[in-house]
Write a protein that holds these residues in place. Structure first.
Motif, mmCIF file in Angstrom:
data_model
loop_
_atom_site.group_PDB
_atom_site.id
_atom_site.type_symbol
_atom_site.label_atom_id
_atom_site.label_comp_id
_atom_site.label_asym_id
_atom_site.label_seq_id
_atom_site.Cartn_x
_atom_site.Cartn_y
_atom_site.Cartn_z
ATOM 1 N N ILE A 229 0.876 -1.091 -0.037
ATOM 2 C CA ILE A 229 -0.004 0.109 -0.052
ATOM 3 C C ILE A 229 0.742 1.266 -0.255
ATOM 4 O O ILE A 229 0.262 2.258 0.480
ATOM 5 C CB ILE A 229 -0.934 0.101 1.193
ATOM 6 N N LYS A 230 2.058 1.177 -0.324
ATOM 7 C CA LYS A 230 3.044 2.320 -0.290
ATOM 8 C C LYS A 230 3.570 2.870 -1.737
ATOM 9 O O LYS A 230 3.660 1.669 -2.612
ATOM 10 C CB LYS A 230 4.110 2.046 0.382
ATOM 11 N N PRO A 231 3.676 4.035 -1.966
ATOM 12 C CA PRO A 231 4.253 4.223 -3.185
ATOM 13 C C PRO A 231 5.647 3.946 -3.329
ATOM 14 O O PRO A 231 6.356 3.691 -2.313
ATOM 15 C CB PRO A 231 4.241 5.825 -3.053
ATOM 16 N N PRO A 232 6.470 4.038 -4.631
ATOM 17 C CA PRO A 232 7.918 3.522 -4.640
ATOM 18 C C PRO A 232 8.688 4.411 -3.783
ATOM 19 O O PRO A 232 9.605 3.798 -3.186
ATOM 20 C CB PRO A 232 7.884 3.846 -6.416
ATOM 21 N N GLY A 233 8.291 5.609 -3.606
ATOM 22 C CA GLY A 233 9.472 6.350 -2.743
ATOM 23 C C GLY A 233 9.490 6.062 -1.360
ATOM 24 O O GLY A 233 10.353 6.649 -0.723
ATOM 25 N N GLU A 234 8.188 5.571 -0.836
ATOM 26 C CA GLU A 234 8.483 5.238 0.566
ATOM 27 C C GLU A 234 8.824 3.642 0.842
ATOM 28 O O GLU A 234 9.196 3.395 1.968
ATOM 29 C CB GLU A 234 6.864 5.343 1.036
ATOM 30 N N ILE A 235 9.002 2.932 -0.229
ATOM 31 C CA ILE A 235 9.272 1.451 -0.014
ATOM 32 C C ILE A 235 10.822 1.197 0.675
ATOM 33 O O ILE A 235 11.001 0.693 1.550
ATOM 34 C CB ILE A 235 9.224 0.841 -1.168
ATOM 35 N N PHE A 236 11.530 2.111 0.220
ATOM 36 C CA PHE A 236 13.176 2.176 0.705
ATOM 37 C C PHE A 236 13.528 3.042 1.581
ATOM 38 O O PHE A 236 14.795 3.349 1.790
ATOM 39 C CB PHE A 236 13.819 1.711 -0.541
ATOM 40 N N ARG A 237 12.579 3.540 2.405
ATOM 41 C CA ARG A 237 13.261 4.492 3.553
ATOM 42 C C ARG A 237 13.732 3.821 4.518
ATOM 43 O O ARG A 237 13.244 2.443 4.830
ATOM 44 C CB ARG A 237 11.806 5.255 4.015
ATOM 45 N N THR A 238 14.605 4.352 5.196
ATOM 46 C CA THR A 238 15.416 3.916 6.484
ATOM 47 C C THR A 238 14.424 3.578 7.466
ATOM 48 O O THR A 238 14.461 2.746 8.248
ATOM 49 C CB THR A 238 16.535 4.483 6.702
ATOM 50 N N SER A 239 13.668 4.256 7.849
ATOM 51 C CA SER A 239 12.624 4.292 8.785
ATOM 52 C C SER A 239 11.295 3.576 8.543
ATOM 53 O O SER A 239 10.885 4.010 7.315
ATOM 54 C CB SER A 239 12.175 5.663 9.591
ATOM 55 N N PHE A 240 11.142 2.617 9.306
ATOM 56 C CA PHE A 240 9.851 1.868 8.741
ATOM 57 C C PHE A 240 8.387 2.229 9.559
ATOM 58 O O PHE A 240 8.498 2.415 10.737
ATOM 59 C CB PHE A 240 10.033 0.238 9.116
ATOM 60 N N SER A 241 7.476 2.306 8.996
ATOM 61 C CA SER A 241 6.154 2.573 9.436
ATOM 62 C C SER A 241 5.173 1.669 8.556
ATOM 63 O O SER A 241 5.248 1.652 7.202
ATOM 64 C CB SER A 241 5.646 3.814 9.519
ATOM 65 N N PHE A 242 4.158 1.200 9.434
ATOM 66 C CA PHE A 242 3.301 0.067 8.679
ATOM 67 C C PHE A 242 2.361 0.942 7.701
ATOM 68 O O PHE A 242 2.161 0.694 6.508
ATOM 69 C CB PHE A 242 2.441 -0.582 9.772
ATOM 70 N N TRP A 243 1.795 2.167 8.252
ATOM 71 C CA TRP A 243 1.005 2.971 7.539
ATOM 72 C C TRP A 243 1.564 3.942 6.585
ATOM 73 O O TRP A 243 2.359 4.853 7.309
ATOM 74 C CB TRP A 243 -0.074 3.594 8.290
ATOM 75 N N PRO A 244 1.546 4.156 5.308
ATOM 76 C CA PRO A 244 2.030 5.055 4.509
ATOM 77 C C PRO A 244 1.632 6.350 4.584
ATOM 78 O O PRO A 244 0.734 6.679 5.131
ATOM 79 C CB PRO A 244 1.872 4.507 2.940
ATOM 80 N N ALA A 245 2.758 7.463 4.318
ATOM 81 C CA ALA A 245 2.270 8.660 4.361
ATOM 82 C C ALA A 245 1.477 9.025 3.160
ATOM 83 O O ALA A 245 0.463 9.845 3.435
ATOM 84 C CB ALA A 245 3.534 9.638 4.163
ATOM 85 N N GLN A 246 1.687 8.250 2.113
ATOM 86 C CA GLN A 246 0.721 8.374 0.887
ATOM 87 C C GLN A 246 0.022 7.049 0.675
ATOM 88 O O GLN A 246 0.918 6.268 0.147
ATOM 89 C CB GLN A 246 1.325 9.180 -0.179
ATOM 90 N N PHE A 247 -1.174 6.899 0.776
ATOM 91 C CA PHE A 247 -1.795 5.625 0.614
ATOM 92 C C PHE A 247 -1.873 5.436 -1.018
ATOM 93 O O PHE A 247 -2.270 6.045 -1.622
ATOM 94 C CB PHE A 247 -3.329 5.464 0.937
ATOM 95 N N TYR A 248 -1.220 4.368 -1.299
ATOM 96 C CA TYR A 248 -1.002 3.800 -2.766
ATOM 97 C C TYR A 248 -1.485 2.518 -2.825
ATOM 98 O O TYR A 248 -1.126 1.929 -3.999
ATOM 99 C CB TYR A 248 0.539 4.001 -2.941
ATOM 100 N N GLY B 66 9.099 -5.089 -12.742
ATOM 101 C CA GLY B 66 10.416 -4.522 -12.630
ATOM 102 C C GLY B 66 11.110 -4.410 -11.322
ATOM 103 O O GLY B 66 10.868 -5.489 -10.271
ATOM 104 N N ASN B 67 11.466 -3.201 -11.039
ATOM 105 C CA ASN B 67 11.836 -2.927 -9.575
ATOM 106 C C ASN B 67 10.703 -2.191 -8.634
ATOM 107 O O ASN B 67 10.975 -1.589 -7.835
ATOM 108 C CB ASN B 67 13.099 -2.004 -9.698
ATOM 109 N N ASP B 68 9.546 -2.174 -9.323
ATOM 110 C CA ASP B 68 8.380 -1.532 -8.567
ATOM 111 C C ASP B 68 7.904 -2.527 -7.589
ATOM 112 O O ASP B 68 6.946 -3.454 -8.209
ATOM 113 C CB ASP B 68 7.334 -0.933 -9.548
ATOM 114 N N TYR B 69 8.304 -2.591 -6.426
ATOM 115 C CA TYR B 69 7.805 -3.694 -5.616
ATOM 116 C C TYR B 69 6.574 -3.710 -4.851
ATOM 117 O O TYR B 69 6.058 -4.430 -4.396
ATOM 118 C CB TYR B 69 8.845 -3.847 -4.420
ATOM 119 N N GLY B 70 5.909 -2.405 -5.172
ATOM 120 C CA GLY B 70 4.622 -2.076 -4.626
ATOM 121 C C GLY B 70 3.288 -3.169 -5.317
ATOM 122 O O GLY B 70 2.811 -3.740 -4.504
ATOM 123 N N PRO B 71 3.323 -3.126 -6.601
ATOM 124 C CA PRO B 71 2.399 -4.082 -7.253
ATOM 125 C C PRO B 71 2.809 -5.627 -7.171
ATOM 126 O O PRO B 71 1.822 -6.454 -7.202
ATOM 127 C CB PRO B 71 2.579 -3.763 -8.751
#
Length: 282
Positions: free
Chosen positions: A41-60, A244-249
């Protein structure tokens, strides 16, 4: 009295320790699944953040799950998995139940030797047999078909062993009474033994469906047509071709594949436990 009191005083800490170990183990098992759902449920920009949070800042989630369902034939993959798992399970029960009945209730020369071969079959990893099975499938001309995905698993040593152990807990008097009523041995298997061993059948069904729904090794060898791919192989093709490298889908597709197994296990949990423990005590 003092000994009993002492044992009662030791019980609560032991129970707390046991529960703590179970909770920690369960948490470690659930972490990858929670992470998978979170990434789905995360956009590509949030997947590889160093800090982990279950709920994304932007729901994707809508975008990821829509891509998982539309850019790859995921429903087709899951339909293939359903067909293959259902056929394997039906054939396994059809073969394993009479074999287990013979090993549990009939007396004939070589019975113990055959049971020993079943135990040896339990010890052999299926990957060891992949090359002779591939050659056999090639000679039969069934490669790249549903039959290639099904036929290696028709005989299940684990199914024979589980059913045999459960059948041995059924009193011999039940079998003798059925014979006096005129039932044949095959009729006894399907009309008496299998209905009485329903918890074992359900437990084995869960093991079989989960194992073959998640199987990647043999489908990778046996089929190459995308229209025949089961879920794990289809997800791998989706990763290479579409995601590809888009791990969200990709994580969304993985979540959709896992959900039916979780629902099935939760629905049959009571019979699953009863089926595994029913044959443990004779």
């Amino acid at each position: 009295m003092s000994a009993n009191t002492h044992s009662h005083r030791l019980l609560p800490p032991a129970a707390i320790l046991r529960q703590a170990v179970l909770l920690v183990t369960g948490a470690l098992i659930l972490v990858p699944f929670v992470w998978m759902v979170s990434l789905s449920i995360k956009p590509p920009g949030e997947i590889f953040r160093t800090s982990f949070s279950f709920w994304p800042a932007q729901f994707y989630g809508v975008e990821n799950y829509t891509r998982a369902l539309t850019q790859a034939p995921l429903p087709r993959y899951m339909g293939n998995g359903l067909i293959v798992c259902a056929m394997i399970l039906a054939l396994q029960i059809f073969v394993c139940a009479p074999c287990a009945y013979a090993l549990a209730k009939l007396r004939f020369p070589g019975r113990d030797l055959l049971f020993g071969m079943v135990l040896i079959g339990l010890l052999l990893p299926h990957q060891v047999l992949s090359l002779p099975l591939f050659i056999l499938a090639y000679q039969l001309g069934i490669l790249n078909t549903y039959a290639a995905l099904i036929f290696p698993y028709v005989v299940s040593p684990f199914g024979i062993f589980l059913f045999r152990q459960f059948f041995k807990t059924i009193p011999d008097d039940v079998v003798h009474a059925a014979r006096l009523d005129g039932l044949s041995e095959i009729a006894i298997v399907w009309k008496i033994m299998v209905p009485m061993a329903l918890p074992a059948v359900i437990a084995f069904s869960i093991f079989s469906v989960v194992g073959h729904w998640n199987d990647l090794f043999w489908p990778l060898i046996a089929v190459r047509d995308q229209s025949l791919m089961p879920p794990p192989l289809g997800i791998m093709a989706f990763k290479n071709e579409e995601a590809g490298n888009d791990y969200g889908p990709l994580m969304a597709a993985s979540t959709l594949v896992v959900v039916p197994l979780v629902i099935a296990f939760l629905a049959a949990q009571r019979w699953f436990v009863e089926g595994l423990t029913g044959g443990a005590v004779k």
